[in-house]
Design an enzyme around this catalytic site. Sequence first.
Site, PDB file in Angstrom:
ATOM      1  N   LYS A 181       0.387  -1.347   0.037  1.00  0.00           N
ATOM      2  CA  LYS A 181      -0.145  -0.148  -0.200  1.00  0.00           C
ATOM      3  C   LYS A 181       0.982   1.160  -0.283  1.00  0.00           C
ATOM      4  CE  LYS A 181      -2.709  -3.102   0.091  1.00  0.00           C
ATOM      5  NZ  LYS A 181      -4.510  -3.892  -0.051  1.00  0.00           N
TER       6      LYS A 181
HETATM    7  C1  LIG Z   1      -5.569  -4.893   0.569  1.00  0.00           C
HETATM    8  C2  LIG Z   1      -6.146  -4.933   0.786  1.00  0.00           C
HETATM    9  C3  LIG Z   1      -7.317  -5.480   1.911  1.00  0.00           C
HETATM   10  C4  LIG Z   1      -6.567  -6.012   2.971  1.00  0.00           C
HETATM   11  O1  LIG Z   1      -5.916  -5.636   3.336  1.00  0.00           O
HETATM   12  P1  LIG Z   1      -4.860  -5.691   4.716  1.00  0.00           P
HETATM   13  O2  LIG Z   1      -4.225  -4.926   5.295  1.00  0.00           O
HETATM   14  O3  LIG Z   1      -3.922  -6.970   3.773  1.00  0.00           O
HETATM   15  O4  LIG Z   1      -5.248  -7.400   5.243  1.00  0.00           O
HETATM   16  C5  LIG Z   1      -8.988  -5.251   1.995  1.00  0.00           C
HETATM   17  N1  LIG Z   1      -9.155  -4.763   0.870  1.00  0.00           N
HETATM   18  C6  LIG Z   1      -8.690  -4.637  -0.921  1.00  0.00           C
HETATM   19  C7  LIG Z   1      -9.277  -4.005  -1.946  1.00  0.00           C
HETATM   20  C8  LIG Z   1      -6.823  -4.569  -0.400  1.00  0.00           C
HETATM   21  O5  LIG Z   1      -6.509  -3.872  -1.559  1.00  0.00           O
END
Ligand SMILES: *Cc1c(COP(=O)(O)O)cnc(C)c1O
Length: 381
Positions: A181
């Site tokens: 992210k």
């Molecule tokens: C990355 C992501 C998640 C989950 O995030 P985590 O921190 O890995 O649990 C949920 N929704 C979307 C759209 C994502 O890209």
Amino acid sequence: MREEFLPFTRPDIRESDIEAVVAVLRSGWITNGPKNAEFEDELCRITGNKYAVALSSATAGMHILMKVLGIGPGDEVITPSLTWVSTVNMIVLSGATPVFAEIDRDTLMITPESVNKCITPKTKLIIPVHYAGAPFDIDGIRAAAGNIPVVDDAAHALGTFYKGRHVCADGTGIFSFHAIKNVTTAEGGAVVTDDEELAMKFRSWKFHGLGVDAFDRANRGRAPQAEVISPGFKYNLTDMQAALGLGQLKRLKEINTYRETLALRYRELLKDVSGIEPLRDPEGYDLKHAWHLFIVRVVSDKITRSEFMDKLKSRNIGSGLHFTAAHLQKFYREDMGFKRGSLPNTEFNSDRICSLPLFSGMTFQDQDDVIMGVKDVLKGN
Ligand SMILES: *Cc1c(COP(=O)(O)O)cnc(C)c1O
């Protein structure tokens, strides 16, 4: 051809971040403590929400969300199928039924109209996704939802603005700080909200269901004999992670501005390239994109998406797939009975999307290599 492999993303970690993590390690307090509190304050400052609760992941946030909203068997939760499958998994694990709203073909986001079609008397929650860093139509979806709670999946949307305000402002949303992210704590997440009761519940559920956490007990004069209010999880963030994320939060503007420069440059350089189609910005409202992903659809009749990705890789260019539609995955097909053919726009994109490299440490030269590779591969080379 490039000498060195270009990954599709790489975290923005500087010496100052490393020093901040090391300082926590030396401090004697390594799990949730003062750095968590600072991290939460900084998040509130960015989004404009009253409360933020740091968590071990966005998935953990979704899990807690199902519990605090009392979602279970017989309930329906509306979300897109084209999302990271963790959200859908949490809905299923709660015992509720996921109901997939169709997405716009070119923004990959659910719309007020598609949400409307899915609402039934059993609908208990709507979880739209701010996809790739663009905002969904917040006002439109909230209006369609009426009294049904809307919680934003803002995993891609730190630094995303809708009509001049940060997404989730005056609402509730969940962020992810997973390694890919825009801002990362390696693994991590947070819920932001203006609802004090909801924030208190998240704080309790993330730490065993106690009224207070260990940091509160040690430092804020709260009762060490805190009791379990209702059984909870162990989903807190460590202070090492919070320290890692804090530096990035403080330079979020700088990180996202450069991502935007790269994304707009991609758009320009790919403008006349046939065989791939970029996404379109949603229309009808003012927005600021966080550019978490730069997605193209492989629409060439000469090459499939997976060949396209393989051939880029053989030219030392990484790419990603965000995401394969949930309803097309084994469990959802075979155990839940979802079928191909039910969501044409979702399936069109699930079969064709590909994320090109986009990260703050990438140079224009790296990007030129991607463009050259893409053109070359699309020519059938
Ligand atoms: C990355 C992501 C998640 C989950 O995030 P985590 O921190 O890995 O649990 C949920 N929704 C979307 C759209 C994502 O890209």
